[in-house]
Design a protein around this motif. Structure first.
Motif, PDB file in Angstrom:
ATOM      1  N   PHE A 123       0.823  -1.213   0.000  1.00 25.89           N
ATOM      2  CA  PHE A 123       0.000   0.000   0.000  1.00 25.89           C
ATOM      3  C   PHE A 123       0.862   1.270   0.000  1.00 25.89           C
ATOM      4  O   PHE A 123       0.379   2.351   0.298  1.00 25.89           O
ATOM      5  N   LEU A 124       2.141   1.091  -0.327  1.00 24.96           N
ATOM      6  CA  LEU A 124       3.077   2.216  -0.330  1.00 24.96           C
ATOM      7  C   LEU A 124       2.600   3.362  -1.213  1.00 24.96           C
ATOM      8  O   LEU A 124       2.780   4.536  -0.895  1.00 24.96           O
ATOM      9  N   ILE A 125       1.974   3.035  -2.321  1.00 25.33           N
ATOM     10  CA  ILE A 125       1.549   4.048  -3.286  1.00 25.33           C
ATOM     11  C   ILE A 125       0.452   4.932  -2.699  1.00 25.33           C
ATOM     12  O   ILE A 125       0.421   6.140  -2.934  1.00 25.33           O
ATOM     13  N   ARG A 126      -0.453   4.339  -1.926  1.00 22.20           N
ATOM     14  CA  ARG A 126      -1.606   5.073  -1.430  1.00 22.20           C
ATOM     15  C   ARG A 126      -1.353   5.741  -0.081  1.00 22.20           C
ATOM     16  O   ARG A 126      -2.171   6.519   0.384  1.00 22.20           O
ATOM     17  N   GLU A 127      -0.265   5.415   0.577  1.00 19.91           N
ATOM     18  CA  GLU A 127       0.028   6.004   1.884  1.00 19.91           C
ATOM     19  C   GLU A 127       0.491   7.453   1.728  1.00 19.91           C
ATOM     20  O   GLU A 127       0.660   7.972   0.622  1.00 19.91           O
ATOM     21  N   GLY A 128       0.724   8.104   2.871  1.00 19.17           N
ATOM     22  CA  GLY A 128       1.180   9.488   2.838  1.00 19.17           C
ATOM     23  C   GLY A 128       2.634   9.600   2.431  1.00 19.17           C
ATOM     24  O   GLY A 128       3.350   8.597   2.291  1.00 19.17           O
ATOM     25  N   ALA A 129       3.074  10.832   2.254  1.00 18.81           N
ATOM     26  CA  ALA A 129       4.443  11.083   1.795  1.00 18.81           C
ATOM     27  C   ALA A 129       5.483  10.510   2.749  1.00 18.81           C
ATOM     28  O   ALA A 129       6.566  10.091   2.322  1.00 18.81           O
ATOM     29  N   ALA A 130       5.183  10.474   4.050  1.00 14.53           N
ATOM     30  CA  ALA A 130       6.152   9.981   5.040  1.00 14.53           C
ATOM     31  C   ALA A 130       6.563   8.545   4.743  1.00 14.53           C
ATOM     32  O   ALA A 130       7.732   8.170   4.926  1.00 14.53           O
ATOM     33  N   ALA A 131       5.630   7.719   4.279  1.00 16.56           N
ATOM     34  CA  ALA A 131       5.946   6.318   3.979  1.00 16.56           C
ATOM     35  C   ALA A 131       6.914   6.221   2.805  1.00 16.56           C
ATOM     36  O   ALA A 131       7.843   5.405   2.813  1.00 16.56           O
TER      37      ALA A 131
END
Length: 368
Positions: A123-131
């Motif tokens: 889900f890296l793509i949909r997470e926030g910028a911090a991820a």
């Protein structure tokens, strides 16, 4: 590079355990909460001096034990190494390489590197910028010691500046130290931007190939780097980047003091990921998001090989169970060439499919 053996003592739910690993494929299976992921966590920690899961070192020490030990015999760069970490509840950790004290995680990363892939990364793509920043930081800290040092110094200066802005109203004298920390943020921030830009270019190059193959040649993936808007050319030298960071910081001085927040700097950086020109975070389907995440992690592995000349140790933590058969096959066809550790469920078909060594984990004990 490969890990020949891993030894744990009072680490997580392992009282004492030694595991001899296959140089190619290692399948680790068992029910949930038995200790499979704990093995991978130890391998990651020994490669970077940091856990991918725990917030503090004390979380990794077995209940009622005063300390924990992790140790690995490693073959890398045609040499043999012994990497050791000791964690304590009441004092600082000890790290060593071939019995020589290691001052930071960079010394461990100089021995071997790991790419850790868990279900959350899908889900890296949909997470926030911090991820996505964390994704970049974890990779670059292993690859570039200068980056790791600059990131640590940047975080230190950022924390100081944040405290000054927060407390300046009650203690105006603190503002006298602000220019010093601004300059530190500019100097170290320029290094971060320099390396992140280079990483993003390579990431886009390799990820595009993987995504095209996984999508059957139907979709084009692109990765871009987003940083402070005054930095017009992140590929420029650090001197030019520093001047542009200073311009941005000076323009935000009033807003920072009013909000009591540090508003300017690469701590807000992000990766932009598009599929056929459309922002993946907003418009991609669940299948496209997972394919893009797979492409990014496999690209990370290729970047390590490109820089070091060897594949890093690849750790797949129950990832394949989250994928459909087509994407499972895609991953399995691209993990040859380096050492792989894969965790899976009790009834998974992977032990029969992949070969190599198979380990069964039950209640903090490894059989196999």
């Amino acid at each position: 590079m490969r890990i020949d053996s891993l030894e744990l003592e009072d680490f997580r739910n392992y009282a004492r355990q030694r595991v001899e690993l296959d140089p190619d494929c290692n399948v680790i299976f068992g029910e949930n909460a038995q200790g499979k992921t704990n093995l991978l966590e130890a391998v990651v920690y020994l490669s970077r001096g940091k856990s991918p899961r725990a917030r503090t070192d004390r979380e990794m020490i077995r209940f009622d034990a005063p300390a924990a030990r992790m140790e690995a015999e490693v073959f890398s760069r045609e040499r043999e190494f012994r990497v050791r970490v000791e964690l304590y509840r009441d004092r600082r950790r000890k790290m060593s390489v071939n019995q020589v004290s290691a001052k930071s995680g960079a010394a461990l990363s100089d021995v071997y590197q790991t790419v850790f892939f868990c279900p959350e990364d899908l889900f890296l793509i949909r997470e926030g910028a911090a991820a996505r920043r964390r994704f970049c930081d974890n990779a670059l800290c292993q690859l570039r010691p200068r980056y790791a040092a600059a990131l640590a110094e940047y975080h230190r200066a950022y924390d100081h500046k944040t405290r000054i802005l927060r407390d300046a109203e009650e203690h105006p004298g603190l503002l006298e130290a602000l220019p010093e920390f601004n300059e530190q943020l500019i100097r170290f921030g320029a290094v971060l931007i320099h390396y992140r830009q280079q990483f993003a270019v390579k990431l886009s190059q390799y990820a595009a190939i993987h995504h095209l193959e996984c999508s059957g040649g139907r979709e084009r993936l692109e990765v871009g780097y987003q940083t402070v808007k005054t930095v017009t050319d992140p590929a420029a030298g650090t001197a030019a980047i520093s001047e542009q960071l200073r311009e941005h910081m000076e323009a935000h001085q009033v807003a920072e003091r009013a909000s009591r927040l540090c508003l300017s700097g690469p701590h807000k950086d992000d990766l932009s990921i598009t599929i056929d020109g459309r922002e993946a975070k907003q418009f991609a389907s669940q299948g496209q998001v997972r394919t893009a995440a797979l492409a990014l992690k496999l690209a990370e592995r290729e970047i390590y090989r490109n820089v070091t000349g060897e594949y890093p140790v690849l750790l797949l933590d129950d990832v394949l169970s989250e994928l459909d058969p087509r994407r499972q096959e895609f991953v399995l066809n691209r993990i040859a060439g380096g050492q792989v550790l894969i965790t899976c469920c009790e009834d998974d078909r992977l032990p029969r499919l992949l070969g190599g060594r198979v380990f069964h984990v039950r209640q903090g004990a490894v059989e196999g």
